[in-house]
Write a protein that holds these residues in place. Structure first.
Motif, PDB file in Angstrom:
ATOM      1  N   LEU A 230       0.827  -1.206   0.000  1.00 47.62           N
ATOM      2  CA  LEU A 230       0.000   0.000   0.000  1.00 47.62           C
ATOM      3  C   LEU A 230       0.862   1.257   0.000  1.00 47.62           C
ATOM      4  N   PHE A 231       1.974   1.238   0.716  1.00 47.75           N
ATOM      5  CA  PHE A 231       2.869   2.386   0.696  1.00 47.75           C
ATOM      6  C   PHE A 231       3.342   2.669  -0.730  1.00 47.75           C
ATOM      7  N   ALA A 232       3.639   1.599  -1.466  1.00 50.53           N
ATOM      8  CA  ALA A 232       4.149   1.753  -2.834  1.00 50.53           C
ATOM      9  C   ALA A 232       3.047   2.125  -3.816  1.00 50.53           C
ATOM     10  N   SER A 233       1.882   1.501  -3.707  1.00 46.06           N
ATOM     11  CA  SER A 233       0.820   1.744  -4.689  1.00 46.06           C
ATOM     12  C   SER A 233       0.236   3.141  -4.548  1.00 46.06           C
ATOM     13  N   GLU A 234       0.081   3.628  -3.322  1.00 47.21           N
ATOM     14  CA  GLU A 234      -0.436   4.986  -3.127  1.00 47.21           C
ATOM     15  C   GLU A 234       0.534   6.008  -3.717  1.00 47.21           C
ATOM     16  N   TRP A 235       1.799   5.838  -3.434  1.00 44.61           N
ATOM     17  CA  TRP A 235       2.843   6.713  -3.974  1.00 44.61           C
ATOM     18  C   TRP A 235       2.804   6.705  -5.507  1.00 44.61           C
ATOM     19  N   SER A 236       2.776   5.512  -6.073  1.00 47.04           N
ATOM     20  CA  SER A 236       2.779   5.356  -7.527  1.00 47.04           C
ATOM     21  C   SER A 236       1.543   5.982  -8.164  1.00 47.04           C
ATOM     22  N   ASP A 237       0.385   5.743  -7.587  1.00 42.96           N
ATOM     23  CA  ASP A 237      -0.858   6.269  -8.152  1.00 42.96           C
ATOM     24  C   ASP A 237      -0.891   7.797  -8.114  1.00 42.96           C
ATOM     25  N   LEU A 238      -0.451   8.375  -7.003  1.00 41.02           N
ATOM     26  CA  LEU A 238      -0.495   9.823  -6.873  1.00 41.02           C
ATOM     27  C   LEU A 238       0.483  10.499  -7.830  1.00 41.02           C
ATOM     28  N   TYR A 239       1.665   9.938  -7.955  1.00 39.29           N
ATOM     29  CA  TYR A 239       2.620  10.524  -8.900  1.00 39.29           C
ATOM     30  C   TYR A 239       2.199  10.273 -10.350  1.00 39.29           C
ATOM     31  N   GLY A 240       1.467   9.192 -10.586  1.00 41.81           N
ATOM     32  CA  GLY A 240       0.906   8.993 -11.919  1.00 41.81           C
ATOM     33  C   GLY A 240      -0.050  10.101 -12.290  1.00 41.81           C
ATOM     34  N   GLY A 241      -0.897  10.505 -11.340  1.00 45.09           N
ATOM     35  CA  GLY A 241      -1.815  11.612 -11.589  1.00 45.09           C
ATOM     36  C   GLY A 241      -1.095  12.928 -11.772  1.00 45.09           C
ATOM     37  N   ILE A 242      -0.046  13.152 -10.995  1.00 44.63           N
ATOM     38  CA  ILE A 242       0.738  14.380 -11.135  1.00 44.63           C
ATOM     39  C   ILE A 242       1.394  14.433 -12.509  1.00 44.63           C
ATOM     40  N   LYS A 243       1.891  13.286 -12.967  1.00 51.10           N
ATOM     41  CA  LYS A 243       2.511  13.240 -14.292  1.00 51.10           C
ATOM     42  C   LYS A 243       1.498  13.596 -15.377  1.00 51.10           C
ATOM     43  N   THR A 244       0.303  13.069 -15.272  1.00 52.12           N
ATOM     44  CA  THR A 244      -0.736  13.399 -16.247  1.00 52.12           C
ATOM     45  C   THR A 244      -0.973  14.898 -16.285  1.00 52.12           C
ATOM     46  N   CYS A 245      -1.071  15.518 -15.112  1.00 51.46           N
ATOM     47  CA  CYS A 245      -1.297  16.964 -15.054  1.00 51.46           C
ATOM     48  C   CYS A 245      -0.125  17.730 -15.654  1.00 51.46           C
ATOM     49  N   ASN A 246       1.096  17.305 -15.348  1.00 50.48           N
ATOM     50  CA  ASN A 246       2.262  18.005 -15.881  1.00 50.48           C
ATOM     51  C   ASN A 246       2.338  17.911 -17.408  1.00 50.48           C
ATOM     52  N   VAL A 247       2.048  16.727 -17.941  1.00 51.81           N
ATOM     53  CA  VAL A 247       2.037  16.563 -19.398  1.00 51.81           C
ATOM     54  C   VAL A 247       0.957  17.450 -20.019  1.00 51.81           C
ATOM     55  N   PHE A 248      -0.205  17.449 -19.413  1.00 51.78           N
ATOM     56  CA  PHE A 248      -1.319  18.276 -19.914  1.00 51.78           C
ATOM     57  C   PHE A 248      -0.930  19.747 -19.919  1.00 51.78           C
ATOM     58  N   LEU A 249      -0.383  20.231 -18.812  1.00 47.39           N
ATOM     59  CA  LEU A 249      -0.061  21.651 -18.698  1.00 47.39           C
ATOM     60  C   LEU A 249       1.078  22.060 -19.621  1.00 47.39           C
ATOM     61  N   ALA A 250       1.960  21.129 -19.919  1.00 48.88           N
ATOM     62  CA  ALA A 250       3.079  21.436 -20.811  1.00 48.88           C
ATOM     63  C   ALA A 250       2.646  21.564 -22.262  1.00 48.88           C
ATOM     64  N   ASN A 251       1.470  21.038 -22.597  1.00 47.95           N
ATOM     65  CA  ASN A 251       1.062  20.974 -24.005  1.00 47.95           C
ATOM     66  C   ASN A 251      -0.218  21.715 -24.347  1.00 47.95           C
ATOM     67  N   ILE A 252      -0.982  22.138 -23.341  1.00 47.69           N
ATOM     68  CA  ILE A 252      -2.309  22.689 -23.592  1.00 47.69           C
ATOM     69  C   ILE A 252      -2.265  23.948 -24.460  1.00 47.69           C
ATOM     70  N   ASP A 253      -1.193  24.714 -24.362  1.00 48.63           N
ATOM     71  CA  ASP A 253      -1.126  25.955 -25.142  1.00 48.63           C
ATOM     72  C   ASP A 253      -0.926  25.715 -26.634  1.00 48.63           C
ATOM     73  N   LYS A 254      -0.689  24.461 -27.020  1.00 50.09           N
ATOM     74  CA  LYS A 254      -0.570  24.143 -28.447  1.00 50.09           C
ATOM     75  C   LYS A 254      -1.927  24.132 -29.147  1.00 50.09           C
ATOM     76  N   LEU A 255      -2.995  24.113 -28.358  1.00 55.81           N
ATOM     77  CA  LEU A 255      -4.336  24.069 -28.938  1.00 55.81           C
ATOM     78  C   LEU A 255      -4.699  25.382 -29.609  1.00 55.81           C
ATOM     79  N   SER A 256      -5.437  25.273 -30.675  1.00 52.69           N
ATOM     80  CA  SER A 256      -6.060  26.439 -31.287  1.00 52.69           C
ATOM     81  C   SER A 256      -7.426  26.606 -30.633  1.00 52.69           C
ATOM     82  N   ALA A 257      -7.426  27.352 -29.532  1.00 54.00           N
ATOM     83  CA  ALA A 257      -8.660  27.552 -28.762  1.00 54.00           C
ATOM     84  C   ALA A 257      -8.550  28.890 -28.047  1.00 54.00           C
ATOM     85  N   SER A 258      -9.671  29.370 -27.527  1.00 56.67           N
ATOM     86  CA  SER A 258      -9.677  30.658 -26.840  1.00 56.67           C
ATOM     87  C   SER A 258      -8.861  30.582 -25.557  1.00 56.67           C
ATOM     88  N   ASP A 259      -8.280  31.715 -25.164  1.00 59.36           N
ATOM     89  CA  ASP A 259      -7.535  31.771 -23.903  1.00 59.36           C
ATOM     90  C   ASP A 259      -8.443  31.449 -22.724  1.00 59.36           C
TER      91      ASP A 259
END
Length: 540
Positions: free
Chosen positions: A96-125
């Motif tokens: 459980l110590f390992a899976s909670e850590w892994s799951d939470l950092y997995g979500g953080i990675k998703t957010c970081n990838v999203f935030l690094a690329n979202i400005d590439k969209l042709s969409a309103s600010d």
């Protein structure tokens, strides 16, 4: 936390799997079938990834697992990780110590990838700023949860490389919490209010959710003034209209999802996305296969009588009929002996009664020992039972992670801790909650004559009764530094009128210098020695 229609939810899982396969650990890199150039070409695709971040933020399984860490539930089938922790025998290799850590950092990675690329969209600010705000909220929430379990944690706001992940050290918790507050303050203006959401947008993160997370983080740090401030901002209605839903049990029914009390929830849908934990918690006679997790006597005892007094002090208490004249929320939360199921669960049954006493003629749900299929405590879970359940008690009820009653209780607590508790505060918080629960006695509803210490006990008991089995109890015990009080000693089940001989289960052991934090996972320390030293009480 579904945002769009079911078709988009399914596509979100598909694209999420393609874009971030194996993204479940701080040290994993995504295996991309899409490149940044051909993926970030539409708002719809970006929404798919944002939906994935929502899915990684919270779930029914996470809520029930959190509750199993507390004194409200006992895991009676097998020696699972929560039980290992509560028995004081966990070590850094615990899964459980390992899976909670892994799951939470997995979500953080998703957010970081999203935030690094979202400005590439042709969409309103405006659209992109709103989507960024949602992702930043999710990332802040995940970092907050990490600090709750591990204290100092690796902290980064970009998509770090595999090499970097093997060298990063832990950042002081205070620094991470400062970031959480700053993020929430910055994103709040870019989020919508609950009142401004269309029906299709229900479930999106709102200004109310950001304010509540601010209040919760400050509350956990004992910063009463700031917790009061953010609770007040929610209560004044300028960031969304919230109020107590008229029915306590109705809060947790499919028919009443997205009601006036819900500030944030996790969305589920019939046949498309369901959760199945109730299959191992409800009475066997209503469809469960086994009682693997059951409420404790400690939880049942915490519910006051209809006069507002604890059972040990109230003349209304009858040892031969211990569940009569109790706080109505007990009936909405726990199934006990002679529970009138048909009267309290609108599943179409007639005259059905649940018997848990081993002397009962009907032994389908009756206690038969701590290793039997029936409940090991003599109690079953009622809250979140879905009358519209599918096969295997699969449920599509939304899981509420933030609601207005919690705001009122947090506000009352902050006022008491600052020496500002008054009849006016009581009447606008606890009294309203008790009236909604079904109390009518003036003794239970009127402002009690109590000093700060006594009022603290009343409010803590009220939190437990109102928010039981909603995943918050362990975090309350942690922030109160009350582990020895609530998580030490024998776990008890029902007495069944056996002259003070309740069921006795595990002997919990709580070490004050160790058990408010978890160990850094051994697997992570093996990969990255810079994560040492470990938290106190655990080997490096």
């Amino acid at each position: 936390m579904k945002i769009m229609k079911k078709t988009k939810y399914l596509i979100a899982l598909f694209y999420g799997a393609l874009c971030l396969a194996s993204c479940n650990s701080m040290d994993n890199e995504p295996t991309n079938s899409y490149t940044n150039r051909n993926f970030w070409t539409s708002v719809e695709k970006a929404q798919y990834m944002l939906n994935m971040a929502y899915n990684q933020l919270y779930s029914a399984g996470r809520m029930w697992n959190d509750e199993r860490l507390s004194d409200n539930l006992f895991c009676g089938r097998g020696f699972n990780d929560q039980r290992t922790i509560r028995n004081g025998i966990a070590d850094p290799s615990l899964s459980l110590f390992a899976s909670e850590w892994s799951d939470l950092y997995g979500g953080i990675k998703t957010c970081n990838v999203f935030l690094a690329n979202i400005d590439k969209l042709s969409a309103s600010d405006e659209l992109k700023d709103n989507m960024k705000a949602q992702a930043r909220f999710i990332r802040a929430s995940l970092f907050f949860r990490l600090t709750c379990f591990y204290g100092d944690v690796p902290f980064f706001t970009g998509d770090i490389s595999l090499e970097e992940s093997g060298k990063i050290s832990r950042t002081k918790r205070e620094t991470v919490i400062d970031f959480v507050h700053k993020e929430l303050e910055e994103v709040t203006p870019y989020l919508q209010t609950k009142d401004g959401l269309s029906e299709e947008e229900r479930g999106k993160i709102t200004q109310g959710a950001a304010l509540m997370l601010q209040a919760r983080v400050y509350l956990y740090d004992g910063d009463w003034a700031n917790a009061e401030k953010y609770c007040s901002l929610i209560m004044d209605g300028k960031h969304g209209s919230y109020s107590l839903f008229p029915s306590y049990t109705g809060l947790f029914e499919q028919a009443n999802e997205y009601n006036s009390e819900v500030i944030m929830d996790v969305s589920y849908m019939p046949t498309i996305r369901t959760w199945s934990e109730m299959y191992d918690m409800a009475p066997l006679s209503v469809g469960s296969r086994v009682s693997g997790t059951a409420p404790t006597e400690s939880l049942v005892d915490s519910y006051v009588m209809l006069d507002g007094q604890p059972a040990s002090q109230s003349p209304m208490y009858d040892a031969a009929n211990p569940y009569a004249n109790r706080d109505p929320r007990l009936t909405g939360t726990v199934v006990y002996d002679k529970y009138e199921w048909s009267e309290n669960v609108n599943d179409g049954s007639k005259g059905k009664v649940i018997y848990t006493n081993p002397d009962a003629t009907d032994k389908t749900d009756a206690w038969q020992g701590i290793n039997a299929n029936q409940s090991c405590t003599g109690y079953y879970v009622r809250k979140y039972y879905d009358v519209q359940h599918e096969a295997g008690l699969a449920s599509a009820i939304n899981i509420i992670s933030m609601r207005y009653a919690d705001v009122l209780l947090m506000y009352a607590e902050t006022m008491n801790e600052q020496g500002k508790m008054t009849a006016e505060v009581w009447n606008s918080t606890v009294k309203l909650i008790r009236q909604r629960a079904g109390f009518t006695s003036a003794q239970a509803l009127d402002y009690p004559s109590a000093d700060q210490t006594a009022m603290r006990g009343i409010l803590r008991r009220e939190r437990r009764s109102e928010l039981a089995l909603e995943g918050l109890r362990w975090f309350d015990i942690k922030r109160w530094k009350a582990g020895t009080e609530f998580l030490n000693g024998y776990v008890m089940g029902a007495d069944f009128g056996r002259n003070g001989s309740p069921i006795r289960l595990d002997n919990y052991k709580f070490v004050e210098t160790r058990d408010y934090l978890w160990s850094v996972p051994q697997s992570q320390m093996d990969i990255n020695p810079n994560l040492k030293p470990n938290n106190p009480g655990y080997a490096n």
